[in-house]
Enzyme design. Structure first.
Site, mmCIF file in Angstrom:
data_model
loop_
_atom_site.group_PDB
_atom_site.id
_atom_site.type_symbol
_atom_site.label_atom_id
_atom_site.label_comp_id
_atom_site.label_asym_id
_atom_site.label_seq_id
_atom_site.Cartn_x
_atom_site.Cartn_y
_atom_site.Cartn_z
ATOM 1 N N ASP A 57 0.794 -1.233 0.000
ATOM 2 C CA ASP A 57 0.000 0.000 0.000
ATOM 3 C C ASP A 57 0.826 1.284 0.000
ATOM 4 O OD1 ASP A 57 1.036 -0.035 2.560
ATOM 5 O OD2 ASP A 57 -0.893 -0.016 3.598
ATOM 6 N N HIS A 58 2.118 1.200 0.325
ATOM 7 C CA HIS A 58 2.915 2.410 0.538
ATOM 8 C C HIS A 58 3.665 2.909 -0.700
ATOM 9 C CE1 HIS A 58 2.148 2.446 4.796
ATOM 10 N NE2 HIS A 58 3.114 3.307 5.043
ATOM 11 N N ASP B 237 3.488 -0.740 11.363
ATOM 12 C CA ASP B 237 2.997 0.583 10.980
ATOM 13 C C ASP B 237 2.370 1.195 12.222
ATOM 14 O OD1 ASP B 237 2.153 2.210 8.227
ATOM 15 O OD2 ASP B 237 0.800 2.560 9.911
ATOM 16 N N ARG C 120 -1.989 12.600 10.104
ATOM 17 C CA ARG C 120 -0.797 13.387 10.429
ATOM 18 C C ARG C 120 -0.691 14.586 9.510
ATOM 19 N NH1 ARG C 120 2.795 8.246 11.397
ATOM 20 N NH2 ARG C 120 2.210 7.905 13.561
ATOM 21 N N SER D 172 5.710 7.811 12.760
ATOM 22 C CA SER D 172 5.700 6.481 12.142
ATOM 23 C C SER D 172 6.512 5.470 12.941
ATOM 24 C CB SER D 172 6.265 6.587 10.718
ATOM 25 O OG SER D 172 6.565 5.334 10.202
ATOM 26 N N ARG E 173 8.558 3.506 11.565
ATOM 27 C CA ARG E 173 9.657 3.095 10.682
ATOM 28 C C ARG E 173 10.971 2.888 11.430
ATOM 29 N NH1 ARG E 173 9.107 8.783 7.584
ATOM 30 N NH2 ARG E 173 6.986 7.982 7.665
#
Length: 781
Positions: free
Chosen positions: A129-130, A194, A476, A671, A673
């Site tokens: 999806d990213h 995520d 965000r 995030s 990440r």
């Protein structure tokens, strides 16, 4: 602490006459197994085990339990022996499943491959999806993404097949919507790579955002560690109506708690107002709980969840949940560490921003506030959708406003984009006419993907540096997040308000009181939005985009080319040398907010998420250097010249110079990440010293063998100068709760000694000594 009593009898009434309590003996005697999902018939829900664990813990603690505690403690590895103290002890947990989005899955799967294990130990999925950039429209953008990202998609598809992971192809939808539609259920514990994984709390699940290394632990069958969370109770009374939406609940809570007020806590919603919120609306609220730093958020099981599960083909799970209803709601008399009360009948529509999601304003005030603050009033683009607000109900309510505008001869004055949350949502809103209405009013329907919400937006209507305003239904709005333009003033609000402001073309419009002018000159007001919670017919599943892992995968090959600039096999980080870390350079002293977007930018950099050396070229390029208020411009203390942060870091590493980063409050918010932790480690960093950390980032740093340290006295931040050398002493006796000392040597010959705190436990100290959690895993094999 505050008390809240929720009677199970009231919940049973809400669930309807079909709900009933089955005694434990009867529940245990029912041997029929219920599959966790239709994709995994061999994996069953185990409410019996959770129930057993809850009873063990309840007897030990001798007190009523919150819902959050029931689900979390119900997944303890050792419920009889685990020390439990909210906010202090670390819990060893056994999550039920793992979910990964494609940008973080690359590094997670590379780490899993490095572990040498043959297959994942729990049901796991990858969701593409990213990596789909919004440019023209859904179909064209998806096709281009498949071509541009072919190498990465092939790697993820084959790695998934090889190691027993379900694979959702590009175009399937956003990870969190797919989880809600297929994998979340009351009482499940899911971890996802995520930060918006808490979306699943809308189905009564404990879903927690983590870094890839945490996901590897769970996929490897290792107990997963989490600091025992505190519990913040949000008591909802009244009922939503009119222009007020579920999004306004979390926008209000964000304004109360701020971006770090939920750190270390689960936010648990309860009270009679809960029943006025749809299941997908509850998911919206839980999703954006990431913006207050919460570990996760959750709602108690009710009839809204039951209806949603039945509509998404999971009625059998709903029936099973009813059997264990006492475990899926809070106990009478349970205690919360903090309680917030919100009367939904009095709650007004909100809009938060710009530049931070906790700057909350009533929509009725935003025009005047924008004028006073010098924010651009003209709305350039309105964007609805994203993982936060892309449900059937969201699209229906937005379409109801678009239809009113069209009936009066109007279209959006602003550009308008629509992001469906999943292929199922896209197909269903297309079938039911919502997509056409939204297109007719001026909307461009984008691919079923994250798109502009994460910076995957080829925006061309303004130049970089041009001051402008956008309104979104995203979660965000950090500086430059959506379009890489630091001058874009981004506001987050509900899809309904986004649609209304896009039609009006200005922030200075309150749809509850202000009038629009029809094409014939007539003045009119928009009626409050309406929309069905769920489609009257079954959902249209759309295209089949799921790849099931084969039962036997020994013949599956996973290839990573040594010459690839997108993928790179990982090399182990070096072990701690057993000594104090001495005379380390200050790479950068960061001024103010430093999110994971500042540390490891997304947008165009997403293409390098599987290649550690290439992605490291974005290290801290968005952080503000306190020395000169500039971004990506720091002084190289070896040469005396100024350069980009990654360039200076590489130069220090090449010359054998270790370095530290110094930061402010809530460092690493945003995030999940883990690249924001991998990159500094890869380029020679040894410690990150700040006033406070966001939860996920602090854990990610530990996992990669770095020292995340906090000032015992926050004022000591001011003692550090950009040209200092820092030694961290006491590492040989590193132990839980024992502070370390930093000796700061100034260029004028003077020095300061300060105390630094840490939150390492015994297991995490072993990660540091081994060089990383992955190194430690290999040592134990």
């Amino acid at each position: 602490m505050a008390c809240y009593c929720l009677t199970v009898s009231r919940l049973r009434l809400a669930l309807g006459t079909g709900a009933r309590r089955i005694h434990v003996s009867a529940a245990f005697s029912a041997k029929a197994k219920v599959a966790m999902s239709r994709f995994e018939p061999g994996s069953s829900i185990n409410y019996e085990k959770m129930h057993e664990n809850i009873n063990i813990v309840r007897r030990r603690l001798s007190r009523p339990l919150t819902l959050s505690e029931k689900i979390v403690y119900g997944h303890l590895d050792d419920p009889a022996g685990q020390e439990i103290d909210r906010g202090r002890t670390y819990l060893r947990l056994r999550p039920d499943r793992v979910a990964m989005q494609d940008a973080t899955a690359q590094m997670a799967m590379l780490q899993f491959i490095s572990s040498g294990l043959p297959r994942v130990a729990v049901p796991s999925t990858i969701h593409c999806d990213h990596l789909i950039e919004a440019q023209i429209g859904g179909a064209q953008d998806l096709q281009r993404a498949k071509e541009v990202n072919e190498e990465v998609y092939n790697f993820l598809a084959t790695a998934a097949a090889k190691y027993g992971v379900g694979f959702w192809k590009p175009g399937s939808g956003i990870i969190h919507q797919i989880i809600l539609e297929n994998y979340a259920y009351p009482g499940v514990m899911l971890i996802g790579t995520d930060s918006h994984t808490p979306n699943g709390g809308g189905l009564g699940a404990i879903c927690i955002g983590v870094g890839g290394a945490d996901a590897v632990d769970v996929m490897a069958g290792i107990p997963w560690e989490l600091k025992c969370p505190k519990v913040i109770g949000v008591k909802l009374t009244g009922a939503l109506s009119g222009w007020t939406s579920p999004k306004d609940v979390i926008l209000k809570v964000a304004g109360i708690l701020t971006v770090k007020g939920g750190t270390g806590a689960i936010v648990e919603y309860h009270g009679p107002g809960v029943d006025s919120i749809s299941c997908t609306g509850m998911a919206t609220i839980c999703n954006m709980g990431a913006e207050i730093g919460a570990t996760t958020s959750v709602f108690p099981f009710n009839h809204r969840m039951k209806t949603y599960m039945e509509k998404t083909g999971r009625g059998e799970i709903a029936t099973e949940a009813e059997r264990f209803i006492d475990d899926l709601v809070p106990d009478n008399g349970c205690e919360y560490d903090q309680v917030i009360e919100i009367n939904l009948s009095e709650l007004k529509p909100h809009i938060n921003g710009p530049f931070t999601p906790d700057l909350a304003h009533p929509v009725s005030d935003i025009g005047a506030i924008a004028k006073k603050s010098g924010w651009p009033l003209e709305v350039k683009v309105g964007l609805i959708g994203s993982c936060t607000n892309s449900s059937y109900e969201d699209m229906g309510r937005a379409a109801s406003l678009a239809k009113q505008a069209l009936d009066k001869g109007l279209k959006c004055k602003a550009q308008f984009t629509v992001t469906p949350g999943s292929e199922q949502i896209r197909a269903t809103i297309e079938r039911d006419g919502y997509a056409k209405i939204l297109s007719d009013v001026g909307g461009v329907v984008l691919a079923n993907a994250c798109g502009p919400c994460i910076g995957q937006w080829d925006r061309r209507d303004v130049k970089k540096g041009e001051k402008n305003t956008i309104v979104t239904s995203f979660n965000r709005n950090f500086t430059g997040r959506n379009d890489a333009n630091p001058a874009t003033h981004a506001f987050v609000t509900s899809p309904e308000i986004v649609t209304a402001l896009a039609i009006a073309g200005t922030l200075n419009f309150n749809p509850e009181t202000d009038y629009l002018t029809a094409s014939n000159g007539e003045k009119f007001k928009l009626e409050p939005p309406t929309g069905d919670e769920l489609p009257s017919r079954d959902f249209d599943p759309g295209q089949d985009t799921y790849q099931k892992p084969p039962a036997e995968s020994s013949s599956v090959k996973v290839n990573v080319s040594p010459s690839s600039n997108r993928l790179q096999l990982l090399e182990p980080f070096d072990k701690w040398h057993g000594k104090d870390l001495e005379n380390m350079r200050v790479l950068i002293k960061v001024k103010g907010k430093c999110t994971t977007d500042h540390i490891s930018a997304a947008g165009p950099w997403l293409k390098f998420r599987g290649h550690l050396d290439n992605i490291s070229n974005n290290l801290l390029i968005g952080a503000v250097n306190i020395e000169n208020d500039a971004v990506n411009k720091i002084k190289n203390q070896l040469t005396g010249e100024y350069g980009g942060v990654p360039d200076v870091a590489r130069h220090y590493k090449a010359n054998g110079e270790n370095w530290v980063v110094v930061g402010d409050e809530n460092y690493g918010e945003g995030s999940s990440r883990e690249h924001a932790a991998l990159e500094p480690r890869h380029l020679g960093g040894r410690a990150i010293i700040v006033k406070s950390f966001a939860r996920i980032h602090e854990t990610n740093l530990k996992k990669q063998g770095l020292l995340p340290l906090t000032f015992a006295d926050p004022k000591d931040y001011d003692k550090i100068r950009p040209d200092d050398k820092i030694s961290i002493t006491g590492l040989k006796s590193l132990s839980p709760g024992k502070p370390l000392t930093a000796v700061i040597k100034h260029s004028d010959g003077s020095q300061d000694s300060i105390s630094l705190n840490h939150t390492f436990n015994e297991t995490q100290i072993e990660w540091f000594k081994a060089g990383s959690a992955l190194n430690r895993m290999k040592e134990l094999q």
